[in-house]
Design a protein around this motif. Structure first.
Motif, PDB file in Angstrom:
ATOM      1  N   GLY A 157     -12.842  -6.943   1.120  1.00  0.00           N
ATOM      2  CA  GLY A 157     -11.808  -5.977   0.770  1.00  0.00           C
ATOM      3  C   GLY A 157     -12.011  -4.706   1.574  1.00  0.00           C
ATOM      4  N   ILE A 158     -10.966  -4.244   2.236  1.00  0.00           N
ATOM      5  CA  ILE A 158     -11.055  -3.041   3.060  1.00  0.00           C
ATOM      6  C   ILE A 158      -9.869  -2.141   2.731  1.00  0.00           C
ATOM      7  CG2 ILE A 158     -11.152  -2.100   5.399  1.00  0.00           C
ATOM      8  CD1 ILE A 158     -11.980  -4.976   6.306  1.00  0.00           C
ATOM      9  N   ASN A 159     -10.137  -0.918   2.307  1.00  0.00           N
ATOM     10  CA  ASN A 159      -9.068   0.064   2.108  1.00  0.00           C
ATOM     11  C   ASN A 159      -8.607   0.571   3.474  1.00  0.00           C
ATOM     12  OD1 ASN A 159      -9.173  -0.072  -0.689  1.00  0.00           O
ATOM     13  ND2 ASN A 159     -10.553   1.672  -0.886  1.00  0.00           N
ATOM     14  N   VAL A 160      -7.343   0.373   3.788  1.00  0.00           N
ATOM     15  CA  VAL A 160      -6.826   0.765   5.099  1.00  0.00           C
ATOM     16  C   VAL A 160      -6.024   2.057   5.011  1.00  0.00           C
ATOM     17  CG1 VAL A 160      -5.383   0.090   7.055  1.00  0.00           C
ATOM     18  CG2 VAL A 160      -6.855  -1.612   5.938  1.00  0.00           C
ATOM     19  N   SER A 161      -4.900   2.018   4.309  1.00  0.00           N
ATOM     20  CA  SER A 161      -4.021   3.192   4.266  1.00  0.00           C
ATOM     21  C   SER A 161      -4.037   3.894   2.918  1.00  0.00           C
ATOM     22  CB  SER A 161      -2.583   2.776   4.601  1.00  0.00           C
ATOM     23  OG  SER A 161      -2.079   1.889   3.608  1.00  0.00           O
ATOM     24  N   VAL A 162      -5.012   3.600   2.080  1.00  0.00           N
ATOM     25  CA  VAL A 162      -5.074   4.200   0.743  1.00  0.00           C
ATOM     26  C   VAL A 162      -5.183   5.719   0.862  1.00  0.00           C
ATOM     27  CG1 VAL A 162      -6.298   4.260  -1.455  1.00  0.00           C
ATOM     28  CG2 VAL A 162      -6.179   2.127  -0.159  1.00  0.00           C
ATOM     29  N   ARG A 163      -4.324   6.416   0.134  1.00  0.00           N
ATOM     30  CA  ARG A 163      -4.299   7.879   0.159  1.00  0.00           C
ATOM     31  C   ARG A 163      -5.240   8.452  -0.898  1.00  0.00           C
ATOM     32  NH1 ARG A 163       1.470   6.012  -0.317  1.00  0.00           N
ATOM     33  NH2 ARG A 163       2.178   5.763   1.844  1.00  0.00           N
ATOM     34  N   GLU A 164      -5.560   9.726  -0.746  1.00  0.00           N
ATOM     35  CA  GLU A 164      -6.527  10.357  -1.650  1.00  0.00           C
ATOM     36  C   GLU A 164      -6.124  10.198  -3.108  1.00  0.00           C
ATOM     37  OE1 GLU A 164     -10.131  11.975  -2.097  1.00  0.00           O
ATOM     38  OE2 GLU A 164      -9.278  12.250  -0.108  1.00  0.00           O
ATOM     39  N   GLU A 165      -4.846  10.405  -3.395  1.00  0.00           N
ATOM     40  CA  GLU A 165      -4.399  10.339  -4.787  1.00  0.00           C
ATOM     41  C   GLU A 165      -4.342   8.905  -5.320  1.00  0.00           C
ATOM     42  OE1 GLU A 165      -0.666  10.438  -2.180  1.00  0.00           O
ATOM     43  OE2 GLU A 165      -2.644  11.397  -2.225  1.00  0.00           O
ATOM     44  N   GLU A 166      -4.490   7.911  -4.441  1.00  0.00           N
ATOM     45  CA  GLU A 166      -4.444   6.518  -4.860  1.00  0.00           C
ATOM     46  C   GLU A 166      -5.825   5.910  -5.059  1.00  0.00           C
ATOM     47  OE1 GLU A 166      -0.366   5.016  -2.618  1.00  0.00           O
ATOM     48  OE2 GLU A 166      -2.234   5.136  -1.452  1.00  0.00           O
ATOM     49  N   LEU A 167      -6.867   6.650  -4.746  1.00  0.00           N
ATOM     50  CA  LEU A 167      -8.221   6.116  -4.847  1.00  0.00           C
ATOM     51  C   LEU A 167      -8.577   5.805  -6.297  1.00  0.00           C
ATOM     52  CD1 LEU A 167     -10.067   8.525  -2.400  1.00  0.00           C
ATOM     53  CD2 LEU A 167      -9.451   6.125  -1.972  1.00  0.00           C
ATOM     54  N   ALA A 168      -9.215   4.652  -6.490  1.00  0.00           N
ATOM     55  CA  ALA A 168      -9.611   4.250  -7.842  1.00  0.00           C
ATOM     56  C   ALA A 168     -10.717   5.146  -8.383  1.00  0.00           C
ATOM     57  CB  ALA A 168     -10.051   2.793  -7.841  1.00  0.00           C
ATOM     58  N   VAL A 169     -11.625   5.566  -7.496  1.00  0.00           N
ATOM     59  CA  VAL A 169     -12.722   6.459  -7.883  1.00  0.00           C
ATOM     60  C   VAL A 169     -12.910   7.488  -6.774  1.00  0.00           C
ATOM     61  CG1 VAL A 169     -13.926   4.781  -9.333  1.00  0.00           C
ATOM     62  CG2 VAL A 169     -14.417   4.872  -6.883  1.00  0.00           C
ATOM     63  N   PRO A 170     -13.436   8.671  -7.083  1.00  0.00           N
ATOM     64  CA  PRO A 170     -13.570   9.720  -6.063  1.00  0.00           C
ATOM     65  C   PRO A 170     -14.517   9.355  -4.927  1.00  0.00           C
ATOM     66  CG  PRO A 170     -13.791  10.623  -8.281  1.00  0.00           C
ATOM     67  CD  PRO A 170     -13.811   9.141  -8.429  1.00  0.00           C
ATOM     68  N   THR A 171     -15.440   8.428  -5.173  1.00  0.00           N
ATOM     69  CA  THR A 171     -16.405   8.044  -4.138  1.00  0.00           C
ATOM     70  C   THR A 171     -15.850   7.005  -3.172  1.00  0.00           C
ATOM     71  OG1 THR A 171     -17.330   6.420  -5.684  1.00  0.00           O
ATOM     72  CG2 THR A 171     -18.415   8.573  -5.555  1.00  0.00           C
ATOM     73  N   ALA A 172     -14.623   6.561  -3.391  1.00  0.00           N
ATOM     74  CA  ALA A 172     -14.008   5.589  -2.489  1.00  0.00           C
ATOM     75  C   ALA A 172     -13.385   6.301  -1.298  1.00  0.00           C
ATOM     76  CB  ALA A 172     -12.954   4.776  -3.233  1.00  0.00           C
ATOM     77  N   GLY A 173     -13.107   5.539  -0.261  1.00  0.00           N
ATOM     78  CA  GLY A 173     -12.466   6.073   0.926  1.00  0.00           C
ATOM     79  C   GLY A 173     -11.571   5.030   1.546  1.00  0.00           C
ATOM     80  N   SER A 174     -11.032   5.340   2.703  1.00  0.00           N
ATOM     81  CA  SER A 174     -10.175   4.400   3.417  1.00  0.00           C
ATOM     82  C   SER A 174     -10.260   4.706   4.904  1.00  0.00           C
ATOM     83  CB  SER A 174      -8.724   4.498   2.939  1.00  0.00           C
ATOM     84  OG  SER A 174      -8.139   5.727   3.342  1.00  0.00           O
ATOM     85  N   LEU A 175      -9.773   3.786   5.704  1.00  0.00           N
ATOM     86  CA  LEU A 175      -9.763   4.019   7.144  1.00  0.00           C
ATOM     87  C   LEU A 175      -8.872   5.202   7.492  1.00  0.00           C
ATOM     88  CD1 LEU A 175      -9.518   0.368   8.567  1.00  0.00           C
ATOM     89  CD2 LEU A 175     -11.547   1.666   7.871  1.00  0.00           C
ATOM     90  N   ALA A 176      -7.735   5.322   6.810  1.00  0.00           N
ATOM     91  CA  ALA A 176      -6.818   6.426   7.088  1.00  0.00           C
ATOM     92  C   ALA A 176      -7.492   7.768   6.806  1.00  0.00           C
ATOM     93  CB  ALA A 176      -5.547   6.278   6.257  1.00  0.00           C
ATOM     94  N   LEU A 177      -8.182   7.856   5.679  1.00  0.00           N
ATOM     95  CA  LEU A 177      -8.841   9.107   5.321  1.00  0.00           C
ATOM     96  C   LEU A 177      -9.997   9.427   6.264  1.00  0.00           C
ATOM     97  CD1 LEU A 177      -8.891   8.768   1.428  1.00  0.00           C
ATOM     98  CD2 LEU A 177      -7.438  10.275   2.800  1.00  0.00           C
ATOM     99  N   ALA A 178     -10.550   8.393   6.911  1.00  0.00           N
ATOM    100  CA  ALA A 178     -11.642   8.591   7.862  1.00  0.00           C
ATOM    101  C   ALA A 178     -11.140   8.879   9.271  1.00  0.00           C
ATOM    102  CB  ALA A 178     -12.549   7.362   7.875  1.00  0.00           C
ATOM    103  N   GLY A 179      -9.804   8.992   9.427  1.00  0.00           N
ATOM    104  CA  GLY A 179      -9.247   9.346  10.726  1.00  0.00           C
ATOM    105  C   GLY A 179      -9.072   8.193  11.687  1.00  0.00           C
ATOM    106  N   ALA A 180      -8.842   6.999  11.172  1.00  0.00           N
ATOM    107  CA  ALA A 180      -8.643   5.833  12.043  1.00  0.00           C
ATOM    108  C   ALA A 180      -7.459   6.054  12.968  1.00  0.00           C
ATOM    109  CB  ALA A 180      -8.415   4.583  11.205  1.00  0.00           C
ATOM    110  N   ARG A 181      -7.573   5.574  14.208  1.00  0.00           N
ATOM    111  CA  ARG A 181      -6.477   5.753  15.153  1.00  0.00           C
ATOM    112  C   ARG A 181      -5.329   4.788  14.871  1.00  0.00           C
ATOM    113  NH1 ARG A 181     -10.266   3.366  19.239  1.00  0.00           N
ATOM    114  NH2 ARG A 181      -9.744   1.158  19.413  1.00  0.00           N
ATOM    115  N   SER A 182      -5.597   3.753  14.075  1.00  0.00           N
ATOM    116  CA  SER A 182      -4.549   2.796  13.725  1.00  0.00           C
ATOM    117  C   SER A 182      -4.788   2.274  12.318  1.00  0.00           C
ATOM    118  CB  SER A 182      -4.537   1.619  14.709  1.00  0.00           C
ATOM    119  OG  SER A 182      -3.644   0.609  14.262  1.00  0.00           O
ATOM    120  N   THR A 183      -3.694   2.139  11.557  1.00  0.00           N
ATOM    121  CA  THR A 183      -3.769   1.494  10.250  1.00  0.00           C
ATOM    122  C   THR A 183      -2.847   0.280  10.201  1.00  0.00           C
ATOM    123  OG1 THR A 183      -2.105   3.038   9.385  1.00  0.00           O
ATOM    124  CG2 THR A 183      -4.430   3.594   9.014  1.00  0.00           C
TER     125      THR A 183
END
Length: 296
Positions: A177-203
Motif C-alpha cells: 500500500g502506497i499513499n500517492v496523492s493523499v492530502r494532509e486533511e485526508e490522512l488517517a493519522v498525523p504520522t502518515a504521509g504521501s508522495l504528494a506531500l513529500a514533493g513527488a514530481r509525479s503522482t
C-alpha cells in the motif's frame, strides 16, 4: 492467469449515484489494459494484472484465489479502493479511492529455502523504494521490517506498508500500500504521509505502478537466482544502505507485551534486525513493532 467471477466486481456507479468519492478528476482510474501491455510478457514474472474498483483486501482475495487454484505465480491484483485493508499486527490501512496504489502479488520462490522467505518483505521494500525514486523522484527510507518512509516538513512519515502472507505450502502473497496523492486533511493519522506531500514530481499512478512492479521483478529474479542468498543477490547490502532504522536507538515491542531497547546495528542473514543492548548483548529480532527513539 487469475480468474474472477463477475459477481466479485463492484460497480462504482452504485455509489452515491456514480458521483461523490469517484468524481475526483485529479485521481483518474488506472488503465488495466495498458498495464498488462507494459508488464505481462513471455518469460517475465508478471502473468496477469487485474484492477478492481473496490474490495475488502487484495491480500485476502489473492490468498483465496491461490488456495482455489485460480491464480498463478505473477498474478497482480490491484484495487482502486480497499475497505478492509490490513497491515502488520492487524492494523487497518485507509485512504480515499484512487489516492494510492493498493495491490498484492503472488510469488512462488521455487528453489529458495523457506528459511529465507523472511527476506521477501525486505526485498519488496527495496523494490518499492527503487521504483518510486525512478518514477516519482522522491527519496524514501525503509523502516524495518515493512514501512516505507518519506520526509514531509522535515519529519519522517509513513507513506507505504508491506504485508507478506503464506498462501499454501509453496506460495507467498505480498500486499503493498502506497499513499500517492493523499492530502494532509485526508490522512488517517498525523504520522502518515504521501508522495504528494513529500514533493513527488509525479503522482500519475500508472507509471508509478509500472516502475514498482519492474523493480520488484528485477530484485525477485536476482534473489531467486541466488537461491535466496541475501549477500550474493546484493539484497542485504542494498537494504542496509536504504534503512532508516540502522544506527538508531530503537525499542522493539515483542509479542507477549515484552520489549527490547538497543541500537539497531545490523540486518542478519535471516533478515532479522540485530540490536546492541546496554548490557553488551546482541539481540536479533525477527518479529515485532519497531519504535525509533532517536533521530538518524
Amino acid at each position: 492467469m487469475m480468474r474472477r467471477d463477475a459477481s466479485d466486481a463492484h460497480d462504482p456507479s452504485n455509489d452515491s449515484g456514480g458521483r461523490g468519492r469517484w468524481s475526483d478528476l485529479d485521481r483518474p482510474p488506472l488503465n488495466a489494459a495498458a498495464l498488462r501491455r507494459a508488464l505481462v510478457r513471455e518469460g517475465g514474472l508478471w502473468t496477469g494484472i487485474e484492477v478492481v474498483p473496490r474490495t475488502g483486501s487484495t491480500n485476502t482475495d489473492l490468498v483465496a484465489l491461490a488456495a482455489s487454484g485460480k491464480a498463478t505465480e505473477g498474478t497482480v491484483l490491484v484495487a482502486e479502493e480497499q475497505s478492509a485493508a490490513r497491515g502488520r499486527l492487524d492494523r487497518t490501512w485507509t485512504a480515499p479511492p484512487r489516492s494510492g496504489l493498493f495491490f498484492s502479488v503472488l510469488l512462488k520462490p521455487v528453489g529458495v529455502p523457506v528459511a529465507r522467505w523472511g527476506w521477501l518483505p525486505l526485498l519488496t521494500g527495496v523494490a518499492v523504494a527503487t521504483g518510486l525514486a525512478r518514477a516519482a523522484g522522491v527519496d524514501t527510507a525503509l523502516k524495518w521490517p515493512n514501512d516505507v518512509l518519506v520526509t514531509v516538513g522535515g519529519e519522517e512519515r509513513k507513506a507505504g506498508g508491506i504485508l507478506a502472507e503464506r498462501a499454501g505450502e509453496d506460495a507467498v502473497v505480498i500486499g503493498i500500500g502506497i499513499n500517492v496523492s493523499v492530502r494532509e486533511e485526508e490522512l488517517a493519522v498525523p504520522t502518515a504521509g504521501s508522495l504528494a506531500l513529500a514533493g513527488a514530481r509525479s503522482t500519475d499512478r500508472d507509471p508509478l505502478l509500472r516502475a514498482v512492479l519492474r523493480a520488484l521483478e528485477d530484485w525477485y529474479g536476482r534473489w531467486v537466482a541466488a537461491g535466496g542468498d541475501p549477500v550474493a543477490s546484493g539484497l542485504q547490502e542494498t537494504y542496509a544502505a536504504g534503512s532508516a532504522t540502522l544506527g538508531r536507538l530503537v525499542r522493539a515491542e515483542l509479542p507477549g507485551d515484552r520489549f527490547v531497547t538497543g541500537e539497531a546495528v545490523a540486518i542478519d542473514g535471516d533478515g532479522r534486525l540485530v540490536l546492541a543492548t546496554e548490557d553488551g548483548m546482541q539481540k536479533p529480532v525477527g518479529a515485532g513493532d519497531i519504535v525509533h527513539l532517536r533521530p538518524a
